[in-house]
Design a protein around this motif. Structure first.
Motif, mmCIF file in Angstrom:
data_model
loop_
_atom_site.group_PDB
_atom_site.id
_atom_site.type_symbol
_atom_site.label_atom_id
_atom_site.label_comp_id
_atom_site.label_asym_id
_atom_site.label_seq_id
_atom_site.Cartn_x
_atom_site.Cartn_y
_atom_site.Cartn_z
ATOM 1 N N ARG A 127 -22.387 44.716 73.244
ATOM 2 C CA ARG A 127 -21.915 43.643 74.024
ATOM 3 C C ARG A 127 -20.698 42.766 73.386
ATOM 4 N NH1 ARG A 127 -25.326 43.890 78.202
ATOM 5 N NH2 ARG A 127 -27.511 44.321 77.850
ATOM 6 N N LYS A 128 -21.040 42.241 72.123
ATOM 7 C CA LYS A 128 -19.839 41.607 71.452
ATOM 8 C C LYS A 128 -18.715 42.365 71.441
ATOM 9 C CE LYS A 128 -19.216 38.839 67.208
ATOM 10 N NZ LYS A 128 -19.994 38.590 66.063
ATOM 11 N N TRP A 129 -18.760 43.471 71.117
ATOM 12 C CA TRP A 129 -17.265 44.209 71.063
ATOM 13 C C TRP A 129 -16.775 44.346 72.318
ATOM 14 C CZ3 TRP A 129 -20.019 49.235 68.317
ATOM 15 C CH2 TRP A 129 -20.401 48.853 67.318
ATOM 16 N N ARG A 130 -17.328 44.724 73.506
ATOM 17 C CA ARG A 130 -16.841 44.665 74.742
ATOM 18 C C ARG A 130 -16.200 43.251 75.331
ATOM 19 N NH1 ARG A 130 -17.748 49.112 77.952
ATOM 20 N NH2 ARG A 130 -17.743 47.655 79.867
ATOM 21 N N GLU A 131 -17.034 42.094 74.992
ATOM 22 C CA GLU A 131 -16.572 40.961 75.213
ATOM 23 C C GLU A 131 -15.261 40.751 74.714
ATOM 24 O OE1 GLU A 131 -19.762 38.535 74.197
ATOM 25 O OE2 GLU A 131 -21.102 38.949 75.616
ATOM 26 N N ALA A 132 -14.855 41.256 73.698
ATOM 27 C CA ALA A 132 -13.912 41.184 72.755
ATOM 28 C C ALA A 132 -12.697 41.835 73.241
ATOM 29 C CB ALA A 132 -14.006 41.367 71.482
ATOM 30 N N GLY A 133 -12.886 42.802 74.480
ATOM 31 C CA GLY A 133 -11.896 43.717 74.873
ATOM 32 C C GLY A 133 -11.896 45.200 74.357
ATOM 33 N N LYS B 167 -12.854 49.121 73.917
ATOM 34 C CA LYS B 167 -13.592 50.195 74.752
ATOM 35 C C LYS B 167 -14.702 50.840 73.850
ATOM 36 C CE LYS B 167 -10.842 49.813 78.487
ATOM 37 N NZ LYS B 167 -11.561 49.501 79.675
ATOM 38 N N LEU C 243 -22.518 49.817 79.167
ATOM 39 C CA LEU C 243 -21.696 49.409 78.036
ATOM 40 C C LEU C 243 -20.792 50.419 77.700
ATOM 41 C CD1 LEU C 243 -24.906 47.777 75.924
ATOM 42 C CD2 LEU C 243 -23.369 46.581 77.485
ATOM 43 N N ASP D 62 -17.677 53.257 78.071
ATOM 44 C CA ASP D 62 -16.528 53.421 78.929
ATOM 45 C C ASP D 62 -16.461 54.804 79.228
ATOM 46 O OD1 ASP D 62 -15.149 50.682 79.273
ATOM 47 O OD2 ASP D 62 -15.885 50.828 77.169
ATOM 48 N N SER E 21 -12.040 37.465 66.032
ATOM 49 C CA SER E 21 -13.372 36.572 66.017
ATOM 50 C C SER E 21 -13.373 35.959 64.980
ATOM 51 C CB SER E 21 -14.495 37.640 66.419
ATOM 52 O OG SER E 21 -14.789 38.335 65.343
#
Length: 261
Positions: free
Chosen positions: A140-146, A148, A175, A177, A260
């Motif tokens: 979730r954190k990786w995806r929030e940072a853009g 894939k 979660l 792609d 981050s």
């Protein structure tokens, strides 16, 4: 091991499953034994269904290709001449599946049947996909940072989607792609990672691949992807050379994005 930065050019994180997102014990002690213990019952129950017959035809075709191998189990044609012959045919299929599994074969025929059996088991609640507790929060954190996030496993795409769709954390397919299996190529061949990069529209050096298998890490690295080897409880040990050569993480929480910090 400390924190490991995601490379600055990283755009996508490619994840192995067994020993990376999911305990090896789940695969070895739950998923595979389920197939061994239930394949005969499954074939009997679903024999008249077209999907099952497609699985049988594919297994028979694989058995013909394997006929020269030591211990290979042939699968006879179905002449439809009675219940006794059908039982013999089903037993040959069971013996063939057991033989392939004992050799850790990764044939499409075997993976397809396993995927269909697991689908029934997940749907009825007999099995839930197990995940390490750090997996979902990190993704979730990786995806929030853009970033894939993709899966690449020797298990079929269908089996992958079942594991994550019926997981202990609920349905987490949103979660990811995309999913890749060995139809894109073996995980120990560098060309597979080039094909994945082309498929997702990036360069190989935009990918960070996480796996517990050094041979896979080496293949990805040869294709100029970034790699980190995941050391989880139950994973195979690494040599001293592997420990000193590869970036190691024991939890997804040890990865951080430079932006981050």
């Amino acid at each position: 091991m400390g924190l490991l930065p995601v490379p600055a050019e990283g755009r996508a994180i490619l994840l192995d499953i067994e020993g990376t997102t999911t305990p090896i014990a789940f695969v070895q002690e739950i998923l595979f034994p389920y197939i061994r213990d239930n394949v005969k019952e499954y074939l009997r129950a679903h024999w008249e269904e077209e999907e099952c017959q497609r699985d049988v035809r594919l297994l028979r075709k694989q058995a013909e290709e394997d006929s020269s191998l030591d211990g290979a189990v042939p699968i006879p044609l179905d002449s439809g001449s009675g219940e006794e012959e059908l039982e013999q045919l089903i037993q040959a299929l069971v013996d063939n599946v057991h033989w392939q599994m004992a050799l850790d074969r990764k044939t499409t025929a075997l993976k397809q049947l396993q995927g269909h059996m697991w689908r029934a088991a997940y749907a009825t609640g007999h099995i839930k996909g197990e995940l390490f507790e750090d997996v979902v929060p990190a993704i979730r954190k990786w995806r929030e940072a853009g970033m894939k996030v993709y899966i690449y496993s020797s298990g079929s795409i269908e089996a992958q989607k079942l594991l994550f769709g019926y997981s202990t954390e609920g349905d987490i397919l949103e979660l990811f792609d995309g999913h890749f299996d060995t139809k894109i190529g073996p995980k120990v061949e560098s060309e597979s990672y080039r094909r994945i990069a082309t498929s997702i529209g990036c360069a190989t050096n935009n990918i960070l691949f996480l796996t517990d298998v050094p041979r896979e890490a080496s293949a990805a690295e040869e294709a100029e992807a970034h790699v980190a080897v995941v050391t989880r409880p139950g994973n195979a040990g690494l040599t001293d050379d592997e420990k000193s050569y590869y970036s190691l993480i024991s939890s997804f929480s040890e990865l951080f994005l430079p932006s981050s910090t």
